[in-house]
Design a protein around this motif. Structure first.
Motif, PDB file in Angstrom:
ATOM      1  N   THR A 186       0.855  -1.324   0.099  1.00  9.19           N
ATOM      2  CA  THR A 186      -0.054  -0.095   0.029  1.00  9.19           C
ATOM      3  C   THR A 186       0.958   1.144  -0.205  1.00  9.19           C
ATOM      4  O   THR A 186       0.687   2.248  -0.624  1.00  9.19           O
ATOM      5  N   THR A 224       0.402   4.245  -2.678  1.00  7.59           N
ATOM      6  CA  THR A 224       0.116   5.576  -2.036  1.00  7.59           C
ATOM      7  C   THR A 224       1.456   6.449  -2.453  1.00  7.59           C
ATOM      8  O   THR A 224       1.456   7.797  -2.923  1.00  7.59           O
ATOM      9  N   TYR A 262      -8.283   5.722   1.346  1.00  7.65           N
ATOM     10  CA  TYR A 262      -7.606   4.303   0.688  1.00  7.65           C
ATOM     11  C   TYR A 262      -7.186   3.467   1.766  1.00  7.65           C
ATOM     12  O   TYR A 262      -7.595   2.185   1.906  1.00  7.65           O
TER      13      TYR A 262
END
Length: 289
Positions: free
Chosen positions: A151, A155, A185
């Protein structure tokens, strides 16, 4: 340290470097998106530390005080990690709203973009290494760690793209908007992770596909027993616990039944190599009764 612990420690080292890099550049440029990413990466670092500690504890053998082992330590760590992500998400949104209300120009946006790209490359490489080991060891803590790193890649790339837009267009309001989108998110993804980490703490059963696979193995021996019932499963960290009652013909000897149970256990463990299996044998007379 074993291989899993070594790889968990690698993620600690890589995350420490990435956090320091993002934090310095975030403060230097004044970009709330970069600072938000530094906060996000800081939680990844904390998650890596938790994973490193938990895999070392969960790998300990069962003892007098913990006869079922220490596997649930990984589930506890995975749950803590998701809660930390929620805290980070709220913090990021707060900072971004403040920046929207009090906008400031970003200094050295090209430097911020470069740092985001470097961080994404480092975390992508490390996440692949951690994910491979997580699958091999069936470790929920390592899976959580790999997910956090991945992630961070997405990002970081998102922040880099947004900063490029700011650099080209001069629209500085994009910086906090990207930060808010990032926060939403990672909070959504945290919910998915929580669904995997938390249920084993309540002794939830394995998923349907796993149970069907186990039952298919057992039914390969259906000519050797009369029926099975009270089939139960649960997970603790990387370990699966499987138990069921098996009704066998009364004329079978103890040796024959013992051999049958051994064969069933070996076949299940070939597919679930960290499984612990308990078979309660019942004679045919109990079925008739």
């Amino acid at each position: 340290m074993n291989k899993t612990s070594n790889i968990a420690f690698l993620s600690v080292i890589s995350n420490s470097f990435v956090v320091l890099l993002k934090l310095i550049v975030g403060l230097l440029t004044g970009s709330v998106a970069v600072i938000s990413e530094a906060i996000h990466s800081s939680l990844d670092l904390l998650a890596s530390l938790i994973a490193f500690i938990s895999v070392r504890i969960s790998g300990k053998p069962a003892d007098k005080d913990h006869p079922f082992g220490h596997g649930k330590v990984e589930n506890i760590s995975g749950t803590i990690e998701t809660l930390l992500i929620f805290v980070a998400g709220i913090w990021i949104i707060y900072e971004c709203v403040h920046k929207l209300l009090h906008p400031e120009a970003i200094k050295f946006p090209a430097l911020a973009v470069a740092v985001m790209l470097v961080g994404a490359i480092i975390n992508f490489i490390v996440s692949r290494i951690v994910k491979k080991e997580a699958d091999r060891a069936n470790s929920i803590a390592m899976k959580s760690n790999a997910f956090h790193l991945l992630t961070d890649v997405y990002t970081s790339l998102g922040v880099a793209a947004g900063l490029l837009l700011v650099l080209v267009s001069g629209w500085h309001f994009l910086d906090p908007l990207i930060g808010i989108a990032l926060a939403i998110y990672i909070m959504i993804e945290a919910v998915k992770l929580l669904k995997e980490a938390f249920p084993p703490l309540l002794d939830a059963k394995l998923d349907q596909q796993e149970e069907e696979k186990i039952l298919n193995i057992i039914h390969e021996y259906e000519n050797d027993f009369l029926e099975i019932h009270d089939f139960k499963t649960r997970r603790a960290g990387p370990n699966e616990y499987i138990e069921f009652h098996m009704v066998v013909p009364s004329e079978e000897t103890v040796q024959q039944i013992h051999q049958l149970c051994d064969e069933i256990e070996q076949d299940i463990q070939a597919k679930f190599n960290k499984s612990h299996i308990l078979i309660h044998v019942e004679p045919e007379t109990e079925l008739k009764g």
